[in-house]
Enzyme design. Structure first.
Site, PDB file in Angstrom:
ATOM      1  CD  GLN A   1      -3.309  -2.824  10.317  1.00 38.13           C
ATOM      2  OE1 GLN A   1      -4.284  -2.111  10.486  1.00 38.13           O
ATOM      3  NE2 GLN A   1      -2.096  -2.403  10.556  1.00 38.13           N
TER       4      GLN A   1
ATOM      5  N   GLY B   1       7.839  -3.732  -9.178  1.00 37.84           N
ATOM      6  CA  GLY B   1       9.010  -3.579  -8.315  1.00 37.84           C
ATOM      7  C   GLY B   1       8.703  -2.556  -7.247  1.00 37.84           C
TER       8      GLY B   1
ATOM      9  N   GLY C   1       3.358  -1.301   8.440  1.00 42.03           N
ATOM     10  CA  GLY C   1       4.697  -0.945   7.972  1.00 42.03           C
ATOM     11  C   GLY C   1       4.594  -0.670   6.486  1.00 42.03           C
TER      12      GLY C   1
ATOM     13  CE  LYS D   1      -2.058  -1.694   3.626  1.00 38.52           C
ATOM     14  NZ  LYS D   1      -1.786  -3.128   3.586  1.00 38.52           N
TER      15      LYS D   1
ATOM     16  NE  ARG E   1       5.257 -11.073  13.363  1.00 41.64           N
ATOM     17  CZ  ARG E   1       3.985 -11.084  13.749  1.00 41.64           C
ATOM     18  NH1 ARG E   1       3.518 -12.071  14.493  1.00 41.64           N
ATOM     19  NH2 ARG E   1       3.160 -10.127  13.389  1.00 41.64           N
TER      20      ARG E   1
ATOM     21  CE  LYS F   1       6.681  -7.562  -2.414  1.00 38.39           C
ATOM     22  NZ  LYS F   1       7.358  -8.313  -1.367  1.00 38.39           N
ATOM     23  CB  SER F   2       3.441  -8.332 -11.366  1.00 35.62           C
ATOM     24  OG  SER F   2       2.342  -7.608 -10.897  1.00 35.62           O
TER      25      SER F   2
END
Ligand code: IMP
Length: 420
Positions: A221, A411, A39, A15, A300, A328-329
């Site tokens: 979230q 990216g 984050g 996001k 994590r 994130k392709s």
């Protein structure tokens, strides 16, 4: 008018980057829920920045950034964030506005979060331990402290009263702690925050809207972590859906125009709870490594799996998504096959709906298999340049869910974005 940008999965959809890319078209970016459990990562000019509470429009000079009433603010975390962002030359005093109605995360909220997670043992939610749930519990329980209270004469008295209740709870859970260590930093941060613009943000934002300013409401979230519609009880403690933008900023529903829904080309989840298309195997490990799937807030390792269309359809329905953004392709490049979960078999019956309890009974994901693709997608800037097999995959997803995929992120950098 107001547009909303939010995540359609279990968070970490990218996001921050998308808000940063969209910000030039907006005058205002406003966070409406969550807190430093988020984050939001942004990359430009060869540098990476992670924001937890500050809205992701902060690096654009023209932009007004509002922390809305629906957010829970940890003064200690926010001070750190402000100092980091200021070091890059951003004038935070000019561009950051904090709602006086936003609730405050106290040091004891963090302790109670840790104590109650420890108490739950193997049934723990897998919280980020940022004090989010205890702070929202106090809000709903009508005993919370708000940012406006930090400025009032009765602040210390109210603080002591709230802390006394938290202490009883911590003692009953046999939790050992040293509050003095945390309090020094808290009081210092409270003083620090007083120099920033603490405002009645619902009047402020509605005034800006009536003057024709464009607002982007930034969700945190993801929809599947929503307190009402997520995989309860493995959820966060706020409404992460479009409706949360109304209550978390004080804007009326008819002011909302576009809803940008972000999803990753695959799925991830951090923390516990159901994840039907999880690949707890070598494939999942490969996705985690290639996608750098480690929490931006907690570090994590994230659980990884294939794209899940029943949850995506559900999220699109709940949010009224008008535009889809796939992120994130580039990560899936090099996989021989790419799978998509199209439906579930639940106790022998095919279903495209999300059951009451995803963790009950046997929920078997039904997969469609696609031929994978190769090549470095991150250098591509036109949709037509993308491999045909990738476009087939996108066409299938778009056809199944019936909402256009208008942006493809290839990216983490601002520049690595394809607008169709
Ligand atoms: P909490 O919001 O810290 O109480 O955590 C509740 C659940 O939501 C846990 O499973 C967390 O891992 C998850 N969670 C909270 N914030 C985020 C986020 O920003 N991204 C991904 N997962 C999150």
């Amino acid at each position: 008018m107001v547009d909303v940008v939010l995540g359609l999965q279990w968070g970490d959809e990218g996001k921050g980057k998308i808000v940063d890319v969209l910000t030039p078209k907006y005058d205002v970016v406003a966070r409406f829920q969550g807190g430093p459990n988020a984050g939001h990562s942004l990359e430009f000019g060869g540098n990476k920045y992670v924001l937890n509470t500050i809205p992701s429009g902060i690096f654009h000079e023209h932009c007004i950034n509002i922390i809305g009433n629906g957010v829970v603010v940890d003064p200690v975390q926010l001070k750190k964030e402000i100092e980091k962002a200021s070091a890059t030359g951003v004038n935070i005093k000019k561009s950051l506005y904090i709602s006086e109605k936003a609730h405050v995360i106290l040091p004891t909220h963090r302790l109670v979060d840790a104590a109650s997670e420890a108490h739950k043992g193997e049934h723990k939610v897998g919280s980020t331990l940022r004090g989010i749930s205890p702070a929202y519990q106090d809000k709903i329980g009508r005993s919370g402290m708000r940012i406006g209270d930090l400025l009032s004469a009765g602040f210390m008295q109210k603080y002591q009263g709230t802390v006394a209740i938290h202490r009883k709870l911590l003692d009953s859970l046999n939790y050992e702690y040293n509050l003095a260590d945390h309090e020094a930093a808290f009081f210092e941060a409270v003083e620090f925050l007083k120099q920033f613009k603490i405002i009645n943000s619902e009047y402020f934002i509605n005034d800006l809207i009536s003057k024709g300013k464009k607002v982007l409401a930034e969700g945190a979230q993801g929809t599947l972590l929503d307190i009402d519609f997520g995989s309860y009880p493995f959820v966060t403690s706020s409404n992460t859906i479009t409706g949360g933008a109304c209550s978390g900023l004080g804007i009326a529903p008819q002011k909302i125009e576009k809803v940008f829904g972000i999803f990753k080309a695959y799925a991830t989840r951090v923390g516990n709870g159901p994840f039907p298309s999880e690949q707890d195997n070598a494939t999942g490990e490969k996705i985690r490594t290639l996608g750098h799937e480690f929490g931006a807030t907690t570090g994590r390792p994230r659980r990884t799996g294939w794209l899940d269309l029943p949850t995506l359809r559900y999220a699109i329905m709940l949010n009224g998504v008008s535009d889809l953004i796939c992120t994130k392709s580039d990560v899936l490049s090099g996989f021989e096959e790419v799978l998509v979960c199209d439906a579930y078999k639940i106790n022998g019956q095919l279903s495209k709906e999300i059951p009451f309890n995803m963790q009950d009974g046997i929920l078997e994901p039904q997969y469609k298999t696609f031929k994978g693709w190769d090549g470095n997608l991150s250098v591509m800037r036109q949709y037509s340049e993308l491999p045909e097999t990738f476009r087939n995959y996108m066409d299938f997803v778009q056809g199944e869910i019936g909402v256009p995929i208008n942006v493809i992120s290839v990216g983490p950098d601002r520049e690595e974005t394809i607008i169709r």
